[in-house]
Write a protein that holds these residues in place. Structure first.
Motif, mmCIF file in Angstrom:
data_model
loop_
_atom_site.group_PDB
_atom_site.id
_atom_site.type_symbol
_atom_site.label_atom_id
_atom_site.label_comp_id
_atom_site.label_asym_id
_atom_site.label_seq_id
_atom_site.Cartn_x
_atom_site.Cartn_y
_atom_site.Cartn_z
ATOM 1 N N VAL A 18 0.834 -1.201 0.000
ATOM 2 C CA VAL A 18 0.000 0.000 0.000
ATOM 3 C C VAL A 18 0.869 1.252 0.000
ATOM 4 O O VAL A 18 0.627 2.200 -0.742
ATOM 5 C CB VAL A 18 -0.974 -0.004 1.210
ATOM 6 C CG1 VAL A 18 -1.685 1.327 1.351
ATOM 7 C CG2 VAL A 18 -1.978 -1.137 1.067
ATOM 8 N N GLN A 21 2.396 1.672 -3.413
ATOM 9 C CA GLN A 21 1.378 2.145 -4.358
ATOM 10 C C GLN A 21 1.164 3.647 -4.182
ATOM 11 O O GLN A 21 1.131 4.399 -5.151
ATOM 12 C CB GLN A 21 0.071 1.392 -4.132
ATOM 13 C CG GLN A 21 -1.062 1.836 -5.015
ATOM 14 C CD GLN A 21 -2.354 1.119 -4.664
ATOM 15 O OE1 GLN A 21 -2.767 1.088 -3.515
ATOM 16 N NE2 GLN A 21 -2.970 0.526 -5.655
ATOM 17 N N GLN A 22 1.054 4.087 -2.931
ATOM 18 C CA GLN A 22 0.846 5.511 -2.667
ATOM 19 C C GLN A 22 2.045 6.328 -3.155
ATOM 20 O O GLN A 22 1.876 7.386 -3.754
ATOM 21 C CB GLN A 22 0.593 5.761 -1.186
ATOM 22 C CG GLN A 22 0.206 7.190 -0.887
ATOM 23 C CD GLN A 22 -0.238 7.383 0.536
ATOM 24 O OE1 GLN A 22 0.260 6.739 1.449
ATOM 25 N NE2 GLN A 22 -1.187 8.283 0.738
ATOM 26 N N ILE A 25 1.830 6.592 -6.965
ATOM 27 C CA ILE A 25 0.761 7.510 -7.373
ATOM 28 C C ILE A 25 1.189 8.956 -7.151
ATOM 29 O O ILE A 25 1.035 9.816 -8.023
ATOM 30 C CB ILE A 25 -0.548 7.173 -6.634
ATOM 31 C CG1 ILE A 25 -1.139 5.882 -7.229
ATOM 32 C CG2 ILE A 25 -1.542 8.328 -6.685
ATOM 33 C CD1 ILE A 25 -2.312 5.313 -6.473
ATOM 34 N N LEU A 84 -4.793 8.654 0.583
ATOM 35 C CA LEU A 84 -5.158 7.880 -0.602
ATOM 36 C C LEU A 84 -6.258 6.929 -0.186
ATOM 37 O O LEU A 84 -6.149 6.270 0.857
ATOM 38 C CB LEU A 84 -3.945 7.097 -1.114
ATOM 39 C CG LEU A 84 -4.182 6.158 -2.293
ATOM 40 C CD1 LEU A 84 -4.470 6.955 -3.570
ATOM 41 C CD2 LEU A 84 -2.982 5.253 -2.496
ATOM 42 N N GLU A 85 -7.328 6.877 -0.960
ATOM 43 C CA GLU A 85 -8.403 5.949 -0.627
ATOM 44 C C GLU A 85 -8.915 5.243 -1.873
ATOM 45 O O GLU A 85 -8.786 5.749 -2.981
ATOM 46 C CB GLU A 85 -9.548 6.656 0.093
ATOM 47 C CG GLU A 85 -10.373 7.587 -0.765
ATOM 48 C CD GLU A 85 -11.570 8.157 -0.015
ATOM 49 O OE1 GLU A 85 -12.639 7.517 -0.023
ATOM 50 O OE2 GLU A 85 -11.420 9.247 0.564
ATOM 51 N N ASN A 86 -9.462 4.078 -1.646
ATOM 52 C CA ASN A 86 -10.062 3.295 -2.721
ATOM 53 C C ASN A 86 -11.552 3.607 -2.748
ATOM 54 O O ASN A 86 -12.242 3.414 -1.762
ATOM 55 C CB ASN A 86 -9.832 1.805 -2.477
ATOM 56 C CG ASN A 86 -10.352 0.963 -3.614
ATOM 57 O OD1 ASN A 86 -11.477 1.133 -4.072
ATOM 58 N ND2 ASN A 86 -9.535 0.050 -4.072
ATOM 59 N N THR A 90 -11.332 2.514 -7.665
ATOM 60 C CA THR A 90 -10.478 3.580 -8.177
ATOM 61 C C THR A 90 -9.696 4.178 -7.020
ATOM 62 O O THR A 90 -10.267 4.487 -5.977
ATOM 63 C CB THR A 90 -11.316 4.685 -8.855
ATOM 64 O OG1 THR A 90 -12.011 4.122 -9.965
ATOM 65 C CG2 THR A 90 -10.457 5.840 -9.333
ATOM 66 N N GLN A 91 -8.399 4.354 -7.220
ATOM 67 C CA GLN A 91 -7.584 4.993 -6.198
ATOM 68 C C GLN A 91 -7.735 6.507 -6.335
ATOM 69 O O GLN A 91 -7.602 7.059 -7.436
ATOM 70 C CB GLN A 91 -6.112 4.595 -6.349
ATOM 71 C CG GLN A 91 -5.865 3.113 -6.120
ATOM 72 C CD GLN A 91 -6.278 2.673 -4.723
ATOM 73 O OE1 GLN A 91 -6.022 3.348 -3.739
ATOM 74 N NE2 GLN A 91 -6.938 1.541 -4.653
ATOM 75 N N GLN A 93 -6.383 10.071 -4.802
ATOM 76 C CA GLN A 93 -5.364 10.758 -4.005
ATOM 77 C C GLN A 93 -5.815 12.186 -3.746
ATOM 78 O O GLN A 93 -6.046 12.955 -4.678
ATOM 79 C CB GLN A 93 -4.020 10.772 -4.746
ATOM 80 C CG GLN A 93 -2.929 11.566 -4.058
ATOM 81 C CD GLN A 93 -2.505 10.969 -2.733
ATOM 82 O OE1 GLN A 93 -2.071 9.834 -2.678
ATOM 83 N NE2 GLN A 93 -2.638 11.730 -1.657
ATOM 84 N N TRP A 118 0.713 3.815 -13.228
ATOM 85 C CA TRP A 118 -0.397 4.653 -12.763
ATOM 86 C C TRP A 118 -0.543 5.871 -13.661
ATOM 87 O O TRP A 118 0.447 6.481 -14.059
ATOM 88 C CB TRP A 118 -0.153 5.086 -11.316
ATOM 89 C CG TRP A 118 -0.322 3.957 -10.363
ATOM 90 C CD1 TRP A 118 0.655 3.203 -9.803
ATOM 91 C CD2 TRP A 118 -1.559 3.425 -9.904
ATOM 92 N NE1 TRP A 118 0.108 2.226 -9.015
ATOM 93 C CE2 TRP A 118 -1.263 2.345 -9.061
ATOM 94 C CE3 TRP A 118 -2.896 3.755 -10.124
ATOM 95 C CZ2 TRP A 118 -2.249 1.585 -8.419
ATOM 96 C CZ3 TRP A 118 -3.874 3.000 -9.494
ATOM 97 C CH2 TRP A 118 -3.558 1.941 -8.658
#
Length: 133
Positions: A18, A21-22, A25, A84-86, A90-91, A93, A118
């Motif tokens: 996670v 990923q952040q 992004i 960051l949230e799902n 969809t992510q 930011q 991304w």
């Protein structure tokens, strides 16, 4: 005690992907913002998703849209990355941008993962909170 240790190990194992990923992004958004600051719309356009590229057709059209509709993104004075949230796969930011005049804007960047990594699939300017006197 064993359950607590197992839960902690599981949480640590999931936190790594996670966080990566952040970081990825945020890197994409930051690179696009740097390209805008340099008026390098061709590079900025490479961070847009395929659907955004189809919508605008050329880097020049995309650049005009950003300059007119998102001037704080084109010329940010300060950028802060929040959570960051799902949202439904969809992510999203959240980003706080301060423009050159000191006005603060909240934006949600909608991110999708493509074969090229991304990419930005849209940006929404959040409404300013009502401030009562």
């Amino acid at each position: 005690m064993i359950r607590w240790v197992a839960a902690a190990l599981l949480a640590l194992g999931l936190a790594g992907p996670v966080a990566a990923q952040q970081e990825d992004i945020r890197g994409v958004i930051d690179k696009q913002l740097q390209a805008f600051l340099a008026d390098d719309f061709a590079t900025a356009f490479t961070f847009a998703s395929p659907s955004i590229k189809r919508m605008f057709g050329t880097a020049e059209n995309f650049g005009q849209m950003v300059k007119q509709g998102y001037p704080m993104v084109w010329r940010p004075a300060d950028v802060q990355f929040l959570g960051l949230e799902n949202r439904n796969g969809t992510q999203v930011q959240r980003v706080l941008i301060t423009d050159g005049s000191g006005t603060l804007y909240g934006l949600d960047y909608f991110m999708i993962e493509t074969e090229h990594g991304w990419q930005i699939n849209g940006v929404q300017i959040l409404p300013a909170p009502d401030i009562g006197v």
